[in-house]
Design a protein around this motif. Structure first.
Motif, short mmCIF file in Angstrom:
data_model
loop_
_atom_site.label_atom_id
_atom_site.label_comp_id
_atom_site.label_asym_id
_atom_site.label_seq_id
_atom_site.Cartn_x
_atom_site.Cartn_y
_atom_site.Cartn_z
N LEU A 181 0.83 -1.21 0.00
CA LEU A 181 0.00 0.00 0.00
C LEU A 181 0.86 1.26 0.00
O LEU A 181 0.52 2.25 -0.65
CB LEU A 181 -0.94 0.00 1.21
N LYS A 187 1.86 2.00 -3.47
CA LYS A 187 0.76 2.59 -4.24
C LYS A 187 0.63 4.09 -3.95
O LYS A 187 0.41 4.89 -4.84
CB LYS A 187 -0.57 1.91 -3.87
N ILE A 188 0.76 4.42 -2.65
CA ILE A 188 0.61 5.83 -2.26
C ILE A 188 1.73 6.67 -2.85
O ILE A 188 1.49 7.73 -3.43
CB ILE A 188 0.58 5.95 -0.72
N GLU A 225 1.20 7.04 -6.56
CA GLU A 225 0.14 7.98 -6.91
C GLU A 225 0.62 9.42 -6.75
O GLU A 225 0.32 10.29 -7.57
CB GLU A 225 -1.10 7.74 -6.05
N LEU A 226 1.38 9.67 -5.71
CA LEU A 226 1.82 11.04 -5.47
C LEU A 226 2.92 11.48 -6.42
O LEU A 226 2.99 12.64 -6.79
CB LEU A 226 2.27 11.19 -4.01
N GLN A 273 4.55 17.44 -7.51
CA GLN A 273 4.89 16.68 -6.32
C GLN A 273 6.02 15.70 -6.63
O GLN A 273 6.28 14.78 -5.88
CB GLN A 273 3.69 15.88 -5.81
N GLN A 285 -5.27 4.62 1.43
CA GLN A 285 -4.52 5.28 0.36
C GLN A 285 -5.05 6.69 0.12
O GLN A 285 -4.29 7.66 0.04
CB GLN A 285 -4.61 4.45 -0.92
N PHE A 297 -3.97 9.20 2.97
CA PHE A 297 -2.60 9.71 2.96
C PHE A 297 -2.32 10.56 1.72
O PHE A 297 -1.60 11.56 1.80
CB PHE A 297 -1.59 8.56 3.11
N VAL A 298 -2.91 10.18 0.60
CA VAL A 298 -2.72 10.98 -0.62
C VAL A 298 -3.36 12.36 -0.44
O VAL A 298 -2.74 13.39 -0.71
CB VAL A 298 -3.29 10.24 -1.85
N TRP A 335 -1.52 14.55 2.10
CA TRP A 335 -0.29 15.16 1.60
C TRP A 335 -0.59 16.31 0.65
O TRP A 335 0.01 17.37 0.73
CB TRP A 335 0.58 14.08 0.92
#
Lengths: 244, 212
Positions: free
Chosen positions: A61, A64-65, A68-69, A75, B77, B80-81, B84
Motif C-alpha cells: 500500500l 501505491k501511495i 500515486e503522489l 509533487q 490510500q 494519505f494521498v 499530503w
C-alpha cells in the motif's frame, strides 16, 4: 478554596475495586470536575480492557501511495524513503529507530565485527502442547560483557506470526531496575527494544517486521534503571550476534 | 560561546566520539510532534514517517467501519494521498497530525459508505440513505478503542509491557510483578501513570466533543 483530588489518586480508584475513601466520596459528590475525571479514567480503562486490536495494511500500500503522489505534477520531488519498518509488521509496534544510546552502540558495532562465534542451527522446537511448532533458524549464546557476569541463549524462531526471539538468561541477579532485550543494528547506529526480560523465566519476543534483514542482528540484554528514560542505559550485561 | 581546544590530556577523543554518536543518532528519532511539524512544512520524508506512525490507526479505523480489507486499503490510500496534497490546510498548532488524519479518515469512510448506498439504488430505502450523508459512520466507542490500542503501542517499556499484561492478558498486579521481576509498587505506579497517559492522549486526539 477547593483543592482537587490528585490524578494519581483518581487513577488508583479507577483501577481498584475498593474505590474512594470517606473524604474522597464527599469530595467527588461536591466536585463535578473530579467526578468527571474519574468517569473518564474508568471509561479509558474499560476500553483498554476490551482488548482493542490494531490491523496493518499490506506492505504494497505504501508503494501505491508513493506511486500515486509521484504521478502528481508538482509533487515529483516527493519520494519518501520506505519506512525502516512498520507497514509490513504483523502488529503495530514502535519504530525501531526510536531509541538510541551512545557508547553502547559503538561498543555493539565493535562487538559485531569480532563476534559471530557460538551460532548454530537447530531443528524444530515445540513451544507448548497446543502451539504449532516453530522452526529454530538459529541458536546463539549470549556472553557477558567485560566486567559483567551472566550468560544466556537466544533462539531465532520462525513462527506463523513471524520471527520471534526466545531469550533465556542465567546468573543475572535481581537488583534495582529491570532487564530489557534489544536488537542492535550492526551499523552501530540503530536499535529496537523487544521488551522486558524476566531473568528467571526468560521470554519469547516478536521481532518487528524485517529488521533482521536490515542488520539488527545483535541481541543485547541491558540492565535499565526504572527512571522513565526509554533510551538504552548503556549498561549491557550479556550479548550475542545472530548469523546473517 | 568560546571553544578552547586543549591538548589531549585525558582521553578527549573518547568523550568527543560519544557526543558525536549521540547527536547523530538522536536526529533519527522523530516524535509525533516532530513528524507533525515536518509534515506541515512539506518536508519530503515526513509523509513516510507519518505513514509509518499512523497507517495502522487509519487502516484499522477504516477496516472496523467498512468491514472489508480492500475498501479499507483504498480508504487508507486516499487518506494519505489527500492529506499530503492538502497539507497546507493542516495547522500543527491546533492539534497533532494523528487527530487531523483521524478526521480525514472519518470523512473518507463516510464518502465510501455513501458510494455504497448509491450502488444500491434499486431499493427505495437505500436511495434515501444515499441522499442523507451519514454524520457518524464510526461510533465514538470504536474510535476510542482503536486510538487506545494505537497509543498503547507508542508507550515506552517497561510501561507498555506492564499495561499490555494488565489490560490485554488480565494479569493481576502481583502476577505482573512476579512475571517481570519488578517491585509491586513499581508495577502499580506504571499502570496508574499509563492510564492517565492514555486518557491525556485520547483527549488530545479526539479534541473536545463539539469537533466530533
Amino acid at each position: 478554596m477547593t483543592r482537587h483530588l490528585d490524578d494519581d489518586v483518581l487513577a488508583q480508584w479507577a483501577l481498584e475495586d475498593d474505590g474512594p475513601d470517606g473524604p474522597g466520596t464527599d469530595h467527588l459528590q461536591s466536585c463535578p470536575q473530579c467526578a468527571a475525571t474519574l468517569a473518564e479514567l474508568k471509561l479509558v480503562l474499560a476500553n483498554a480492557r476490551s482488548k482493542p486490536r490494531l490491523d496493518s495494511p499490506p506492505p504494497e500500500l505504501w508503494t501505491k501511495i508513493s506511486d500515486e503522489l509521484s504521478l502528481d505534477p508538482g509533487q515529483s520531488d516527493v519520494a519518501p524513503s520506505a519506512p525502516v519498518t512498520g507497514p509490513d509488521e504483523p502488529v503495530a509496534r514502535r519504530s525501531p529507530a526510536r531509541r538510541f544510546g551512545g557508547r553502547a552502540l559503538a561498543a555493539a558495532a565493535a562487538f559485531a565485527a569480532v563476534a559471530g562465534a557460538g551460532a548454530g542451527v537447530g531443528g524444530t522446537v515445540l513451544l507448548g502442547d497446543d502451539e504449532p511448532a516453530a522452526i529454530v533458524q538459529a541458536a546463539i549464546k549470549l556472553e557477558p560483557l567485560e566486567g559483567k557476569t551472566g550468560a544466556g541463549t537466544a533462539d531465532l524462531l520462525q513462527a506463523a506470526a513471524g520471527g520471534q526471539l526466545k531469550v533465556s538468561a542465567s546468573g543475572l541477579s535481581a537488583v534495582q531496575g529491570f532487564y530489557e532485550v534489544w536488537m542492535i543494528n550492526t551499523d552501530g547506529k540503530r536499535m529496537v527494544s523487544l521488551g522486558v526480560l524476566n531473568p528467571g523465566s526468560g521470554g519469547t519476543f516478536q521481532i518487528p517486521g524485517e529488521i533482521l534483514a536490515q542488520g539488527y542482528r545483535i541481541v543485547d540484554v541491558s540492565l535499565e534503571p526504572d527512571d522513565g528514560n526509554p533510551v538504552h542505559s548503556r549498561n549491557s550485561i550479556i550479548r550475542g550476534i545472530l548469523p546473517s | 560561546m568560546t571553544v578552547t581546544l586543549l591538548p589531549a590530556a585525558h582521553e578527549p577523543c573518547q568523550a568527543f566520539a560519544t557526543v558525536i554518536a549521540v547527536t547523530s543518532m538522536e536526529a533519527d528519532a522523530p516524535s509525533s510532534a516532530e513528524i507533525s511539524k515536518a509534515f506541515a512544512e512539506g518536508r519530503a520524508d515526513s509523509l513516510a514517517q507519518a505513514y509509518q506512525r499512523w497507517s495502522n490507526l487509519v487502516f484499522t479505523l477504516a477496516l472496523r467501519a467498512l468491514g472489508n480489507r480492500a475498501d479499507a486499503e483504498d480508504v487508507t490510500q486516499q487518506v494519505f494521498v489527500s492529506a499530503w496534497r492538502g497539507r497546507a490546510n493542516f495547522d500543527p498548532d491546533s492539534g497533532q497530525l494523528g487527530a487531523w488524519l483521524t478526521g480525514i479518515t472519518r470523512h473518507r469512510i463516510a464518502d465510501r459508505m455513501t458510494a455504497r448506498s448509491r450502488e444500491l439504488r434499486n431499493s427505495e430505502a437505500a436511495a434515501r440513505l444515499a441522499e442523507q450523508r451519514p454524520t457518524t459512520v464510526l461510533d465514538d466507542l470504536t474510535i476510542d478503542r482503536v486510538l487506545i490500542a494505537d497509543e498503547l503501542e507508542q508507550i515506552d517499556d517497561p510501561r507498555r509491557t506492564i499495561l499490555k499484561l494488565a489490560f490485554y492478558e488480565d494479569r493481576t498486579h502481583p502476577q505482573i510483578a512476579e512475571q517481570l521481576d519488578l517491585p509491586l509498587g513499581t508495577v502499580k505506579s506504571h499502570i496508574r501513570r499509563g492510564l492517565l497517559h492514555l486518557r491525556d492522549r485520547l483527549k488530545e486526539v479526539t479534541g473536545d466533543e463539539t469537533s466530533r
